[in-house]
Design a protein around this motif. Structure first.
Motif, PDB file in Angstrom:
ATOM      1  N   ASN A  82       0.839  -1.193   0.000  1.00  0.00           N
ATOM      2  CA  ASN A  82       0.000   0.000   0.000  1.00  0.00           C
ATOM      3  C   ASN A  82       0.869   1.236   0.000  1.00  0.00           C
ATOM      4  OD1 ASN A  82      -2.270  -1.788   2.029  1.00  0.00           O
ATOM      5  ND2 ASN A  82      -2.572  -1.191  -0.088  1.00  0.00           N
ATOM      6  N   THR A  83       0.261   2.318  -0.504  1.00  0.00           N
ATOM      7  CA  THR A  83       1.021   3.540  -0.712  1.00  0.00           C
ATOM      8  C   THR A  83       0.430   4.699   0.082  1.00  0.00           C
ATOM      9  OG1 THR A  83       1.413   2.773  -2.956  1.00  0.00           O
ATOM     10  CG2 THR A  83       1.935   5.076  -2.493  1.00  0.00           C
ATOM     11  N   PHE A  85       0.348   8.478  -0.496  1.00  0.00           N
ATOM     12  CA  PHE A  85       0.648   9.356  -1.625  1.00  0.00           C
ATOM     13  C   PHE A  85       1.138  10.715  -1.159  1.00  0.00           C
ATOM     14  CE2 PHE A  85      -2.011   6.119  -3.303  1.00  0.00           C
ATOM     15  CZ  PHE A  85      -1.606   5.957  -4.620  1.00  0.00           C
ATOM     16  N   GLN A  86       1.878  11.344  -2.042  1.00  0.00           N
ATOM     17  CA  GLN A  86       2.476  12.633  -1.699  1.00  0.00           C
ATOM     18  C   GLN A  86       1.417  13.653  -1.288  1.00  0.00           C
ATOM     19  OE1 GLN A  86       4.849  14.339  -4.814  1.00  0.00           O
ATOM     20  NE2 GLN A  86       6.019  15.544  -3.382  1.00  0.00           N
ATOM     21  N   ALA A  89      -4.141  11.904  -1.544  1.00  0.00           N
ATOM     22  CA  ALA A  89      -5.192  11.280  -2.351  1.00  0.00           C
ATOM     23  C   ALA A  89      -6.291  10.660  -1.489  1.00  0.00           C
ATOM     24  CB  ALA A  89      -4.604  10.238  -3.300  1.00  0.00           C
ATOM     25  N   LEU A  90      -6.687  11.360  -0.427  1.00  0.00           N
ATOM     26  CA  LEU A  90      -7.832  10.897   0.368  1.00  0.00           C
ATOM     27  C   LEU A  90      -9.098  11.155  -0.432  1.00  0.00           C
ATOM     28  CD1 LEU A  90      -6.816  12.346   3.847  1.00  0.00           C
ATOM     29  CD2 LEU A  90      -6.548   9.999   3.018  1.00  0.00           C
ATOM     30  N   PHE A  91      -9.990  10.174  -0.469  1.00  0.00           N
ATOM     31  CA  PHE A  91     -11.219  10.353  -1.252  1.00  0.00           C
ATOM     32  C   PHE A  91     -12.072  11.431  -0.588  1.00  0.00           C
ATOM     33  CE2 PHE A  91     -10.241   5.685  -1.682  1.00  0.00           C
ATOM     34  CZ  PHE A  91      -9.526   5.864  -2.861  1.00  0.00           C
ATOM     35  N   PRO A  92     -12.276  12.568  -1.283  1.00  0.00           N
ATOM     36  CA  PRO A  92     -12.918  13.705  -0.619  1.00  0.00           C
ATOM     37  C   PRO A  92     -14.402  13.466  -0.307  1.00  0.00           C
ATOM     38  CG  PRO A  92     -12.497  14.186  -2.928  1.00  0.00           C
ATOM     39  CD  PRO A  92     -11.839  12.872  -2.638  1.00  0.00           C
ATOM     40  N   HIS A  93     -15.018  12.503  -1.013  1.00  0.00           N
ATOM     41  CA  HIS A  93     -16.450  12.298  -0.794  1.00  0.00           C
ATOM     42  C   HIS A  93     -16.731  11.255   0.281  1.00  0.00           C
ATOM     43  CE1 HIS A  93     -14.948   9.458  -3.679  1.00  0.00           C
ATOM     44  NE2 HIS A  93     -16.041   8.733  -3.609  1.00  0.00           N
ATOM     45  N   MET A  94     -15.686  10.733   0.919  1.00  0.00           N
ATOM     46  CA  MET A  94     -15.883   9.721   1.957  1.00  0.00           C
ATOM     47  C   MET A  94     -15.355  10.246   3.283  1.00  0.00           C
ATOM     48  SD  MET A  94     -14.546   6.325   0.046  1.00  0.00           S
ATOM     49  CE  MET A  94     -15.007   5.950  -1.637  1.00  0.00           C
ATOM     50  N   PHE A 102     -11.886   1.490   3.042  1.00  0.00           N
ATOM     51  CA  PHE A 102     -11.984   1.236   1.601  1.00  0.00           C
ATOM     52  C   PHE A 102     -11.244  -0.023   1.167  1.00  0.00           C
ATOM     53  CE2 PHE A 102     -11.000   1.703  -2.859  1.00  0.00           C
ATOM     54  CZ  PHE A 102     -12.137   2.267  -3.391  1.00  0.00           C
ATOM     55  N   GLY A 103      -9.972  -0.095   1.552  1.00  0.00           N
ATOM     56  CA  GLY A 103      -9.162  -1.227   1.120  1.00  0.00           C
ATOM     57  C   GLY A 103      -9.649  -2.541   1.720  1.00  0.00           C
ATOM     58  N   GLY A 136     -11.681  16.988   3.900  1.00  0.00           N
ATOM     59  CA  GLY A 136     -11.587  18.431   3.717  1.00  0.00           C
ATOM     60  C   GLY A 136     -11.644  19.211   5.022  1.00  0.00           C
ATOM     61  N   ARG A 150      -5.000   4.643   6.364  1.00  0.00           N
ATOM     62  CA  ARG A 150      -5.671   3.973   5.255  1.00  0.00           C
ATOM     63  C   ARG A 150      -4.751   2.943   4.614  1.00  0.00           C
ATOM     64  NH1 ARG A 150      -7.654   7.335   0.046  1.00  0.00           N
ATOM     65  NH2 ARG A 150      -5.409   7.296  -0.351  1.00  0.00           N
ATOM     66  N   ALA A 151      -3.465   3.312   4.493  1.00  0.00           N
ATOM     67  CA  ALA A 151      -2.526   2.402   3.845  1.00  0.00           C
ATOM     68  C   ALA A 151      -2.136   1.250   4.773  1.00  0.00           C
ATOM     69  CB  ALA A 151      -1.290   3.164   3.404  1.00  0.00           C
TER      70      ALA A 151
END
Lengths: 357, 307, 272
Positions: A82-83, A85-86, A89-94, A102-103, A136, A150-151
């Protein structure tokens, strides 16, 4: 080292984009339970390598094995890595919890179990109170921790981190370093961490791979990298150093006899590949002391000072016109030569290293 | 692959790699068959022979273009002279569209500037106010304009009743009415791109110019206008191109004297008096003009981006 | 920082803006006001009344206009739904599929309806339909509308997609989502505001169209704009003003809706 201890093995990986080669046959072994850092200037190929391990880049040649299993033909969603990200990249709608779950849900965990795991991981990163918020509504540091949670949630074999601290401000970055290191210890997962920040690399890593122009220049512990750099690039990139052009007179048993600028003799350890002839001598500014002109290994004229708080940096010029810098501790006992004074510089013999190009 | 760029930016994710054509297939089918093919067919028709009562005979002929540019007398046996009727109509259309564009620019630039320099909250409200009329049916807007300015309409009644004029202005069925209609139809097209450009404008440039002794209007002329020029050019294109082929404004607000390309083409295909190859040729000429304008614009745009 | 030192202010720009808004709104407001005129003469004010609105719904021309309004709605809904789906697929291809042969050409094709002058599109469609033996009618109007709605739906959708970095989908795949799941669970929800405003834009554009419809409609089939145009050719009657005002209200409601949707999207973005 037994092969069972190796988490990720990168084997002769080549990546070409058209005529541009980003990775020139890179080979690395990352051990289990290790904080491993890929360090290098931007464009050196470190992010490309990380993306290749994650599965976002096809490699042109070579193999990447995870615990002995070849990953090359696996799409990213089948790789147990798992990564972080810089830009997170968090899903803004969740919500935070939904992001962390998620994973797990994709791996067909039951909702209940996934929720429990999400709670545990959020506790680990101390974000339990924010579980229902949307990304957000979080600060940069909190978002970074959600990305980490998350990762980590699906218990990956290896965690990949792509400059995860670069979006944070300096103070926060320093605090998060320690936290990240602690979490790595606690989870026992191998972390592969990409950064261009040498301080970050030195403070957090078990081992560092210094990369430049698609090649791995040196792999070693932070101490090895800093104190025994194998070439000019590593010496120059990690920390501050003075590189002097010298004449190597002889090399015997790892010890070199060199002729310094100003024609004084000096004895120092050499990197294995050095032969007699012109060479480069690397000396860290803090490993130099000022003495009487005649007693020094070098003779120099002081050209100025820079006040750095704990230290004072002395700018000097050698007889051949080459500039050097010397760090002196800012203490009452330190003798501070005036600008224009001619002084001798004495180098700690063990700390100076003769390097190949 | 520079590490400085965020991971994945600009890189295509593997998911859709290679499926570009699959995803574009519906677009190609619909637009390709029902617009590209018809337009190409018009190109072919413009080289065919006309059939009386509309339609074509499949026989190659340059009559349509010949009729457009040359006059060979009543019986077609005199030496060809340049025919000005249709060129005149095209020229008038270009002229009308140009004047409408100029009017849009003169009103649109200050408006766009004014809106872009409000505080961000009221900005979107102002913008909303300017765009609403655009969303109202074009036909209804044009009819409303006709109603307002006609000789017995509210405008003239009002001016007569307060004694500013003693006879109706006679606005309707004039070139001015057509320009007004075009201006009214496409004004938001001018405001929006200029607004977007001004919003991005860095006001420290104005401050730097003022610091170097430039007055307000000098700043406008030497700094602001050159910097926001791409927005202005885009606005002009967006107004000029649809104005050129406009049909409703000339038809409803103008009269026989203000005949424009749109009406000329329309006439060739409606009813039995039509001449399809001639209409097709006029369409092709209009299309060529428009494409040339767009091409020049695209070229300049590329140059701006390359800088 | 108002006053002489504010370099953002130019004297007279407020006046021009006011003039601009006046010109934009005056005709609409005048027609809206006169639609409530009790007098049968359209220019003399005879007091407030709803006569013409009643006339729109039960007057002698009511069935004709109702039929036309229904046609307009059917076509607008169908054309904008199809155009939105097609435009969404195209936007995914253009922003996510990387480089491929014919990409620039495809982009030009999608925008072709915006580049070809409307009158040329209109006559070309007419000629094409008659050449392939398509009987003109609702279907031909629907096809023509779908064509020119595609670029209008495409614009906001692709703009939205460009602002969504593909790291979201990469993150989803990194977390074991299959490509299909990555689209359904991550990309689609994020695209929704763009898709919605694309749909609304296409819908309004379809309702608005007169010229192309007028050419491809079959005999006896009218949409609201063609019916109004036919009626206006015989002079502006008060019932037309009532219909116009009703359409104006519908448009304003629609635009306000899409504005709010857009705002929602923007607020979300700010929070990220």
């Amino acid at each position: 080292m037994a092969s069972s201890e190796i988490a990720v093995s990168v084997d002769q990986v080549v990546k070409r984009y058209g005529s541009v080669t980003a990775l020139h046959g890179v080979s690395l072994d990352i051990r289990e339970n290790e904080f491993f850092t890929l360090l290098g200037p931007s464009g050196c190929g470190k992010t490309t390598l990380l993306r290749a391990i994650a599965g976002f880049e096809d490699v042109t040649e070579g193999h990447i094995r995870l615990k002995g299993q070849d990953l090359i033909d696996q799409p990213p969603f089948k790789r147990p890595v798992n990564t972080v990200f810089q830009q997170y990249a968090l899903f803004p709608h969740m919500s935070v919890t939904e992001n962390v779950m998620f994973g797990l849900l994709r791996k067909s965990w039951s909702r209940q179990e996934a929720e429990r795991r999400a709670q545990d991981v959020l506790e680990l990163v101390q974000l339990s109170d924010f579980a229902k918020r949307k990304p957000g509504q979080l600060s940069g540091g909190q978002q970074q921790r959600v990305a980490l949670a998350r990762a980590l949630a699906p218990r990956p074999e290896v965690l990949l981190l792509d400059e995860p601290l670069s979006a944070l401000d300096l103070k926060l970055r320093q605090a998060v370093r320690m936290e990240l290191k602690a979490i790595q210890r606690e989870t026992g997962i191998a972390f592969i961490f990409v950064t261009h920040d040498q301080e970050e690399a030195l403070t957090m890593s078990d081992r560092i791979a210094v990369m430049s122009a698609g090649h791995v220049q040196q792999v070693g512990s932070p101490r090895e990298i800093y104190e025994t750099p194998v070439n000019r690039f590593v010496a120059d990139f990690i920390g501050e150093t003075n590189l002097l052009d010298v004449q190597v007179l002889s090399v015997t048993g790892g010890v070199a006899q060199v002729l310094m600028p100003g024609n004084r003799n000096f004895k120092c350890p050499a990197a294995a590949v050095v032969n007699a002839g012109p060479g480069h001598l690397s000396v860290r500014p803090e490993r130099i002391s000022v003495c009487a002109e005649a007693a020094g290994d070098l003779s120099a004229t002081v050209t100025g000072h820079t006040y750095l708080g704990t230290d004072i940096q002395l700018h000097v010029k050698l007889v051949d016109g080459e500039a050097m810098s010397v760090r002196l501790q800012n203490a009452e006992t330190t003798l501070m030569p005036e600008t224009g004074a001619v002084v001798g510089l004495s180098l700690e013999a063990g700390a100076a290293r003769l390097l190949a190009d | 692959m520079a590490a400085g760029a965020p991971m994945g930016a600009g890189n295509s994710s593997r998911i859709y790699k290679g499926s570009g054509w699959k995803l574009l297939f519906p677009s190609w089918i619909i637009i390709g068959i029902f617009l590209l093919a018809p337009v190409l067919m018009m190109g072919v028709y413009s080289f065919l022979t006309k059939e009386f009562r509309g339609g074509v005979i499949w026989q190659f002929s340059l009559d349509a273009y010949d009729q457009f540019f040359f006059d060979r007398g009543l019986f077609g046996d005199e030496p060809p002279r340049l025919e000005w009727t249709y060129i005149g109509i095209f020229w008038r259309s270009i002229w009308q569209a140009g004047l409408a564009t100029l009017a849009c620019l003169l009103i649109g630039f200050p408006t766009a500037w004014f809106i872009a320099t409000r505080d961000p909250k009221s900005r979107s409200t102002w913008l909303f106010l300017v765009t609403i009329p655009y969303w109202v049916n074009l036909l209804i807007r044009t009819v409303s304009m006709k109603f307002l300015i006609r000789d017995t309409g509210p405008l003239n009644e009002f001016l007569l009743s307060i004694g500013v004029i003693d006879a109706p202005l006679g606005l309707i069925n004039t070139n001015f009415a057509v320009q007004l209609g075009l201006f009214y139809s496409y004004l938001p097209f001018m405001v929006l791109p200029i607004y977007a450009a001004v919003e991005r404008y860095d006001f420290s440039l104005s401050e730097a110019a003022a610091d170097l002794y430039a007055g307000r209007w000098t700043i406008l002329r030497l700094v602001i206008l050159p910097v926001v020029k791409p927005g202005i050019v885009a606005g002009c294109i967006l107004v000029f191109v649809p104005s050129l082929g406009a049909f409703l404004a000339p038809d409803l607000l103008g009269g026989a004297k203000t005949f424009m390309i749109g009406s000329l083409i329309e006439e060739q295909f409606k009813g039995n008096a039509g001449n399809w190859p001639f209409g097709a040729a006029a369409s092709m000429i209009l299309l060529t003009i428009v494409m040339c304008v767009l091409l020049v614009y695209a070229r300049n745009q590329n140059k701006v981006e390359a800088r | 920082m108002a006053g002489k030192t504010d370099l953002r202010r130019f004297p007279g720009f407020l006046t021009v803006t006011t003039l601009c808004l006046f010109v934009l709104y005056a005709p609409l407001i005048v027609v809206a006001v006169y639609s409530f005129n009790a007098s049968t003469s359209i220019t003399n004010w005879g007091g407030m009344s709803l006569t013409w609105y009643v006339d729109v719904f039960i007057g002698p021309e009511a069935p004709k206009f109702q039929r036309a309004a229904l046609n307009s709605m059917i076509i607008a809904v169908c054309a904008s739904v199809i155009a939105t789906v097609v435009a969404t697929l195209a936007a995914v291809a253009m922003t996510r599929a990387g480089r491929f042969r014919g990409k620039t050409l495809s982009f030009a094709l999608i925008n072709l309806p915006l580049m070809v002058p409307e009158v040329v599109t209109a006559v070309a469609s007419l000629v094409f339909f008659s050449a392939i033996g398509f009987t003109t009618g609702l279907t031909t109007i629907l096809i023509a509308h779908t064509v020119f709605c595609i670029p209008f739906a495409y614009l906001p959708i692709s703009a939205r997609m460009q602002s969504i970095p593909d790291t979201y989908e990469q993150a989803a795949m990194d977390l074991y989502a299959s490509p299909r799941e990555a689209f359904r669970l991550v990309l689609l929800p994020l695209m929704t505001p763009g898709i919605l405003s694309g749909f609304l834009l296409a819908f309004i554009i379809s309702l608005d169209d007169f010229l192309i419809t007028n050419f491809v409609k079959g005999a006896g089939i009218e949409t609201l704009p063609t019916a109004i145009f036919g009626s206006v050719k015989q002079g502006i009657k008060p019932n037309i003003m009532a219909i116009s005002t009703l359409m104006l209200v519908v448009s304003v409601i629609f635009v306000s809706l899409s504005w709010l949707v857009g705002r929602m999207g923007q607020d979300k973005k700010k929070n990220n």
